[in-house]
Design a protein around this motif. Structure first.
Motif: not given
Length: 641
Positions: A67-70, A73-78, A83-85, A115-123
């Motif tokens: 959980i804290r890893v995620y 990662l969310v903090r690094l994105h925001k 980017s997780f594109s 996933f709801n907090h980063i820019d990863i493509k749903p597919e």
């Protein structure tokens, strides 16, 4: 509570294992720093792949460990624009059957935490589908394997580890060549998951999981493990033989694997548990105590019977040479342990306190006993609690959370029906008819209503009053903080916030204690103890400049899961048979926690049985070391905040 050195996070090849260890591992002081290091490695890999205009294929895990890893990662994105594109993810597993919308599903978990907090493509998100028809499942699993292969294979696989040694849901007996498949969950795994499902009977019996071979084909593997509960399986995985009975041991065959551990999870590794068997040591007082107690237990001898030969034959010849003789070592250790024992936990008035764990003055102390849940006070230190009251101290018990989540629906329904029968058509602050209707129609993953949470909290509160009255405490000295972080209505709690710390600060400043007792047991299944302890640490650190804090000592007790090791104990409070019985009866006032403990961790015994057997075991350990024989002992460690 002494912290070990925080090792830098390095890749395999830069690390020399001891002769005992077969998997590269890194040990951090805490899971927060460890998680940030792992998140940084993942971020670096993503950026490297972006620079090469390539996809980054990540294998991801669920559970409490990542959980804290995620979060990082969310903090690094925001905050730093990561980017997780270019990222494609494949999750390890999912319960079966399980709908995506269910809050217990790993699909829900991953979207809520990442996933709801980063820019990863749903597919590009792949989580095993727990709703696939059983007749289609074999082909679905084969297709999941093919999809990983067609994506280019996993560049990085993040893992946790279960107490059975499972990775993913590859339970004991899994074959090294196993692929993605449906598997039956081990009973221990179901026990560990039971609190998430409000009881073991609600835990799915099966799951879809990536196979061992799928994991081993990953280019890089990082396994996370936090806490004392994982210490045994980590030791067996890193130092034991490869066996399908502990599937994680197959990672010994992987040439780019790192286990990232906190100091508790690593505590059973030989280089930490008995470092004198690995290399020459710097013999600090703490290490010396640990070694001598270990030597007594290994040779089955009391302290004063240890000989030079015992020290020389068990890797401690350099200690013996440093100290001069076994006699000197033995007598010093015997005296040290003897001085921890006291029947006066608040200090003994008008006596020499130079060799006692607590101060003689002031003879009447103001005491705060912090209890994370409304029963940890009597479970962990009911006998000491009683002694402090009887010896004339001004004792205040402070319950940090309402504990409502640990009351079963059946228990709440029983109380609601009794209350409804008593009041008839009159309405009070709780609409009991509405509570009864809600509980009778509650859906599997539905959050408790505010009214239900209020009722469950009142149940715990009234049990606490009954228990502390039995101990002998006046109602005016009972305080309920109901810290906001806890009041989510679900097992997952909010992070510790400034408002929580302020509430704890206010009660400390109001009472101005000479002694604070707090729960130092961080092994509770859902981390409430850790959050509550961190609130106390933060509050006391902020208040440290206040003059009354100069006379305030912090004592840590351990709760329903673990006890301090003998060499860690700074104060040992003996209990008579009558005091043991009093403590038992006080615990039994917490009827909602009896028989069906919702969050019991890996121990199926009721809390009163655990506490009693643990206290008797501590007394027996002192007896075996050659000290006085007592019925039971409650143990405490002083913490310098």
């Amino acid at each position: 509570m002494d912290a070990i050195r925080n090792l830098s996070y390095v890749a395999p090849g830069k690390y020399e294992t001891t002769r005992f260890e077969k998997i590269h591992n890194e040990i951090f002081i805490n899971s927060v720093d460890a998680s940030k290091a792992v998140a940084q490695e993942i971020a670096t890999l993503i950026k490297l792949k972006q620079a090469e205009n390539k996809k980054c294929i990540l294998g991801l895990a669920t559970g409490s460990s990542p959980i804290r890893v995620y979060d990082e990662l969310v903090r690094l994105h925001k905050e730093e624009g990561l980017s997780f594109s270019n990222v494609i993810t494949f999750n390890l597993d999912e319960y079966y059957p399980m709908k995506k919308e269910n809050k217990q599903s790993y699909h829900y978990f991953m979207h809520a935490h990442l996933f709801n907090h980063i820019d990863i493509k749903p597919e590009n998100v792949n989580v095993p589908n727990g709703a696939v028809a059983i007749e289609e499942l074999h082909q679905y699993c084969a297709d999941y394997e093919s999809k990983i292969k067609n994506a280019g294979g996993l560049d990085f696989q993040l893992l946790g580890i279960g107490r059975t040694g499972h990775v993913g849901f590859n339970e004991p007996g899994s074959h090294i060549n196993s692929g993605t498949r449906l598997i039956t969950l081990d009973h221990i795994t179901k026990v560990d998951a039971s609190s998430d499902f409000n009881g073991i009977n609600n835990v799915p019996t099966r799951a879809i999981t990536m196979g061992v071979s799928t994991i081993l084909r990953s280019k890089r593997v990082v396994l996370l493990a936090w806490g004392q509960n994982k210490a045994d399986v980590i030791e067996r995985t890193i130092q034991g033989e490869i066996s399908p009975e502990i599937p994680a041991t197959f990672l010994q065959n992987h040439d780019n694997t790192t286990f990232v551990l906190d100091q508790s999870a690593a505590s059973e590794l030989t280089r930490l548990k008995t470092p004198w068997l690995v290399e020459e040591c710097v013999w600090t007082p703490a290490l010396k105590s640990k070694a001598i107690v270990w030597l007594c237990q290994k040779t089955n001898q009391s302290i004063l019977k240890l000989t030079d030969r015992d020290y020389n034959n068990n890797g401690m010849s350099d200690l013996l040479a440093q100290e001069g003789s076994a006699y000197d070592l033995n007598i010093n250790m015997f005296n040290q342990l003897q001085h921890t024992i006291t029947g006066w936990p608040g200090g003994k008035p008008d006596t020499d306190d130079s060799n006692r764990p607590e101060r003689a003055n002031p003879s009447k102390k103001r005491v705060i006993l912090f209890s994370p849940h409304p029963d940890d006070d009597v479970i962990s230190m009911g006998g000491t609690f009683s002694k402090l009251i009887k010896q004339g101290h001004d004792v205040h018990v402070v319950y940090q959370t309402s504990g409502n989540i640990a009351v079963t629906d059946d228990e709440a329904l029983k109380f609601a029906e009794v209350c409804n029968d008593l009041i008839g058509e009159d309405r009070t602050k709780i609409d009991f008819k509405e509570v009864i209707h809600f509980l009778n129609n509650k859906k599997e993953d539905e959050m408790d209503s505010v009214e239900v949470r209020k009722l469950k909290g009142l149940i715990r509160r009234r049990e606490s009053y009954a228990a502390t009255r039995y101990i002998g405490l006046n109602d005016t000295n009972i305080h309920f903080l109901d810290l906001p972080f806890y009041e989510t209505g679900q097992i997952k709690k909010n992070p510790l916030a400034a408002v929580d710390i302020t509430i704890v600060m206010d009660i400390i400043e109001k009472i101005r204690p000479h002694q604070v007792f707090a729960a130092g047991d961080l092994a509770d299944p859902h981390g409430t103890h850790e959050v509550c302890l961190n609130a106390i640490f933060a509050a006391m650190a902020t208040l440290k400049s206040k003059s009354f804090m100069d006379d305030c000592w912090l004592w840590l007790y351990r709760g329903a899961w673990h006890e301090w090791a003998i060499d860690e104990i700074d104060m040992a409070v003996p209990l008579s048979p009558d005091e043991v019985l009093l403590k038992r009866h006080a615990i039994l006032f917490h009827q909602s926690q009896k028989d069906r403990v919702m969050f019991q961790g890996n121990d199926s015994r009721e809390f009163w049985v655990r506490a009693e057997e643990r206290n008797k075991s501590t007394a027996k350990s002192y007896d075996n070391l050659g000290l006085a024989e007592y019925e039971a002992i409650e143990a405490f460690k002083r913490f310098d905040y």
